[in-house]
Write a protein that holds these residues in place. Structure first.
Motif, PDB file in Angstrom:
ATOM      1  N   ARG A  63     -13.955 -27.027  -7.806  1.00  0.00           N
ATOM      2  CA  ARG A  63     -13.215 -28.241  -7.494  1.00  0.00           C
ATOM      3  C   ARG A  63     -12.009 -28.325  -8.410  1.00  0.00           C
ATOM      4  O   ARG A  63     -12.067 -27.859  -9.538  1.00  0.00           O
ATOM      5  CB  ARG A  63     -14.093 -29.492  -7.712  1.00  0.00           C
ATOM      6  N   ARG A  73     -10.728 -29.991  -2.702  1.00  0.00           N
ATOM      7  CA  ARG A  73     -11.704 -28.957  -2.327  1.00  0.00           C
ATOM      8  C   ARG A  73     -11.036 -27.599  -2.165  1.00  0.00           C
ATOM      9  O   ARG A  73      -9.836 -27.510  -1.954  1.00  0.00           O
ATOM     10  CB  ARG A  73     -12.452 -29.396  -1.061  1.00  0.00           C
ATOM     11  N   ASN A 117     -19.296 -17.657  -5.660  1.00  0.00           N
ATOM     12  CA  ASN A 117     -18.498 -17.026  -4.612  1.00  0.00           C
ATOM     13  C   ASN A 117     -17.472 -16.117  -5.268  1.00  0.00           C
ATOM     14  O   ASN A 117     -16.727 -16.543  -6.145  1.00  0.00           O
ATOM     15  CB  ASN A 117     -17.781 -18.085  -3.784  1.00  0.00           C
ATOM     16  N   ASP A 180     -22.288 -14.179   2.658  1.00  0.00           N
ATOM     17  CA  ASP A 180     -21.953 -15.560   2.997  1.00  0.00           C
ATOM     18  C   ASP A 180     -21.443 -15.654   4.439  1.00  0.00           C
ATOM     19  O   ASP A 180     -20.976 -14.659   4.986  1.00  0.00           O
ATOM     20  CB  ASP A 180     -20.856 -16.030   2.036  1.00  0.00           C
ATOM     21  N   GLU A 240     -28.155 -30.680   7.808  1.00  0.00           N
ATOM     22  CA  GLU A 240     -27.833 -32.097   7.614  1.00  0.00           C
ATOM     23  C   GLU A 240     -28.928 -33.042   8.089  1.00  0.00           C
ATOM     24  O   GLU A 240     -28.906 -34.223   7.762  1.00  0.00           O
ATOM     25  CB  GLU A 240     -26.498 -32.431   8.308  1.00  0.00           C
ATOM     26  N   TYR A 259     -26.425 -31.123   3.157  1.00  0.00           N
ATOM     27  CA  TYR A 259     -26.401 -32.533   2.760  1.00  0.00           C
ATOM     28  C   TYR A 259     -27.768 -33.189   2.937  1.00  0.00           C
ATOM     29  O   TYR A 259     -28.065 -34.193   2.315  1.00  0.00           O
ATOM     30  CB  TYR A 259     -25.345 -33.303   3.563  1.00  0.00           C
TER      31      TYR A 259
HETATM   32  P1  C2E Z   1     -19.081 -21.509   1.292  1.00  0.00           P
HETATM   33  O1  C2E Z   1     -19.267 -20.555   0.171  1.00  0.00           O
HETATM   34  O2  C2E Z   1     -19.642 -21.125   2.608  1.00  0.00           O
HETATM   35  O3  C2E Z   1     -19.699 -22.886   0.770  1.00  0.00           O
HETATM   36  C1  C2E Z   1     -20.357 -23.821   1.575  1.00  0.00           C
HETATM   37  C2  C2E Z   1     -19.464 -24.987   1.895  1.00  0.00           C
HETATM   38  O4  C2E Z   1     -20.160 -25.846   2.800  1.00  0.00           O
HETATM   39  C3  C2E Z   1     -19.099 -25.862   0.695  1.00  0.00           C
HETATM   40  O5  C2E Z   1     -17.791 -26.370   0.909  1.00  0.00           O
HETATM   41  C4  C2E Z   1     -20.126 -26.982   0.785  1.00  0.00           C
HETATM   42  O6  C2E Z   1     -19.728 -28.165   0.137  1.00  0.00           O
HETATM   43  C5  C2E Z   1     -20.205 -27.151   2.282  1.00  0.00           C
HETATM   44  N1  C2E Z   1     -21.489 -27.761   2.721  1.00  0.00           N
HETATM   45  C6  C2E Z   1     -22.722 -27.508   2.244  1.00  0.00           C
HETATM   46  N2  C2E Z   1     -23.663 -28.206   2.913  1.00  0.00           N
HETATM   47  C7  C2E Z   1     -23.006 -28.938   3.847  1.00  0.00           C
HETATM   48  C8  C2E Z   1     -23.425 -29.856   4.870  1.00  0.00           C
HETATM   49  O7  C2E Z   1     -24.615 -30.161   5.037  1.00  0.00           O
HETATM   50  N3  C2E Z   1     -22.453 -30.398   5.648  1.00  0.00           N
HETATM   51  C9  C2E Z   1     -21.138 -30.087   5.488  1.00  0.00           C
HETATM   52  N4  C2E Z   1     -20.242 -30.667   6.299  1.00  0.00           N
HETATM   53  N5  C2E Z   1     -20.701 -29.209   4.543  1.00  0.00           N
HETATM   54  C10 C2E Z   1     -21.631 -28.638   3.737  1.00  0.00           C
HETATM   55  P2  C2E Z   1     -16.649 -26.328  -0.196  1.00  0.00           P
HETATM   56  O8  C2E Z   1     -17.222 -26.601  -1.549  1.00  0.00           O
HETATM   57  O9  C2E Z   1     -15.515 -27.174   0.281  1.00  0.00           O
HETATM   58  O10 C2E Z   1     -16.201 -24.800  -0.186  1.00  0.00           O
HETATM   59  C11 C2E Z   1     -15.573 -24.230   0.929  1.00  0.00           C
HETATM   60  C12 C2E Z   1     -15.399 -22.744   0.762  1.00  0.00           C
HETATM   61  O11 C2E Z   1     -14.502 -22.450  -0.305  1.00  0.00           O
HETATM   62  C13 C2E Z   1     -16.707 -22.031   0.373  1.00  0.00           C
HETATM   63  O12 C2E Z   1     -17.507 -21.807   1.505  1.00  0.00           O
HETATM   64  C14 C2E Z   1     -16.162 -20.764  -0.246  1.00  0.00           C
HETATM   65  O13 C2E Z   1     -15.814 -19.819   0.739  1.00  0.00           O
HETATM   66  C15 C2E Z   1     -14.901 -21.249  -0.929  1.00  0.00           C
HETATM   67  N6  C2E Z   1     -15.201 -21.479  -2.346  1.00  0.00           N
HETATM   68  C16 C2E Z   1     -15.811 -22.546  -2.925  1.00  0.00           C
HETATM   69  N7  C2E Z   1     -15.936 -22.386  -4.255  1.00  0.00           N
HETATM   70  C17 C2E Z   1     -15.407 -21.158  -4.530  1.00  0.00           C
HETATM   71  C18 C2E Z   1     -15.272 -20.399  -5.725  1.00  0.00           C
HETATM   72  O14 C2E Z   1     -15.696 -20.798  -6.823  1.00  0.00           O
HETATM   73  N8  C2E Z   1     -14.654 -19.178  -5.615  1.00  0.00           N
HETATM   74  C19 C2E Z   1     -14.213 -18.676  -4.414  1.00  0.00           C
HETATM   75  N9  C2E Z   1     -13.617 -17.469  -4.388  1.00  0.00           N
HETATM   76  N10 C2E Z   1     -14.343 -19.367  -3.268  1.00  0.00           N
HETATM   77  C20 C2E Z   1     -14.945 -20.589  -3.326  1.00  0.00           C
END
Ligand code: C2E
Ligand code: MG
Ligand code: MG
Ligand code: MG
Length: 282
Positions: A63, A73, A117, A180, A240, A259
């Protein structure tokens, strides 16, 4: 008149392009400042054992605490960080921070596997930071198996020799590996087995539909069955509702994230969640 229209048309197009370029430049400038001023932090989302609903893993999600815009995000800044190689330094921060959190969890006597990730760019860039990770772990007295490296299908399927080498090094050191967003790209499970994958994460877009669509449920069931035949464990993402939880449990899925169980949360909340979760379910 026609000439004037043509001119204004051109002017409109060029304005749009300029605005796009300018907003990219602004974002890049902000990103560089953010890195200097340490405006990034990690949130953690619990991953539960579907049978017991006890937390056994968590995924680290980056974040950006922007001084004016608030919490941002990753989807809105990771792509630019990747294009500009800023992701390499960010990746260091992510690994180090996640390791520190894991140390704190273990200090409470709890077991947890922590997912991070890792961007494809970290596997393909000239300078490789990944080779230092194992030493860092040892210095903290952590086990490589307790860190799960999450990569995407695309990285594996089009792997260059350099990527392959770095990936092999990590798994040889004992790091766990998860695929993933599984099912969204072109994927061959047999190939994944060869890559020493421990987990696949079924993408949310399949989980979304399972309560209403027989096809989506059938797809999930097929992925779970094939993975298990190859000795790969399955994590379903984006759960969810109770209904989705029940269907995946019946389908034999191993772990769940979404969630329905918990949203991503700061480190202190994760530590509290772990101890509450133990009390509740034991
Ligand atoms: P991801 O690795 O597939 O992470 C899962 C995403 O789904 C996360 O979004 C999480 O908050 C969201 N999520 C989990 N459960 C639910 C649910 O029940 N409902 C909904 N609507 N969403 C849910 P986030 O945190 O916005 O991250 C989005 C993407 O950004 C991640 O997909 C990943 O590809 C990337 N990302 C996040 N953190 C990092 C990081 O530290 N490094 C890298 N390289 N990429 C990251
Ligand atoms: Mg992930
Ligand atoms: Mg392994
Ligand atoms: Mg995913």
């Amino acid at each position: 008149q026609a000439k004037q229209q043509g001119r204004s048309g051109y002017a409109f197009f060029s304005n749009e392009m300029r605005e796009h370029a300018e907003s990219r430049m602004r974002l890049l400038k902000d990103l560089r400042i953010a890195q200097q001023e340490q405006q990034f932090c990690l949130f953690y989302q619990p991953i539960v054992d579907l049978k017991t609903q006890k937390i056994c893993k968590a995924e680290a999600l980056i974040r950006w605490q922007h001084p004016q815009k608030g919490l941002i995000r990753p989807d809105s800044f990771i792509p630019l960080a990747e294009e500009t190689q800023l992701i390499n330094k960010m990746g260091e921060f992510i690994f180090t921070t996640a390791c520190n959190t894991l140390t704190k969890v273990q200090a409470t006597g709890k077991q947890l596997q922590l997912s991070i990730n890792v961007s494809p760019v970290q596997f393909t860039s000239k300078i490789c930071h990944l080779s230092k990770w194992y030493k860092q772990l040892q210095a903290l007295d952590l086990q490589a198996q307790d860190i799960v490296i999450e990569i995407t299908e695309g990285l594996v399927m089009n792997a260059q020799p350099r990527t392959q080498k770095r990936l092999n090094a990590l798994t040889a050191q004992g790091f766990s590996l998860a695929l993933d967003d599984f099912g969204t790209g072109y994927s061959s499970l047999a190939y994944l087995k060869q890559m020493d994958t421990d987990y696949i994460k079924i993408d949310k877009r399949f989980v979304d539909g399972i309560a209403d669509s027989k096809d989506d449920l059938a797809l999930c069931e097929a992925m779970i069955m094939m993975a298990h035949q190859l000795g790969i464990l399955v994590i379903a993402e984006g759960i969810e509702t109770y209904e989705q939880h029940q269907l995946l449990l019946s389908a034999g899925c191993d772990f769940g994230q979404g969630y329905y169980y918990a949203k991503p949360m700061p480190e202190d909340a994760l530590l509290a969640f772990i101890s509450d979760n133990e009390k509740l379910k034991s």
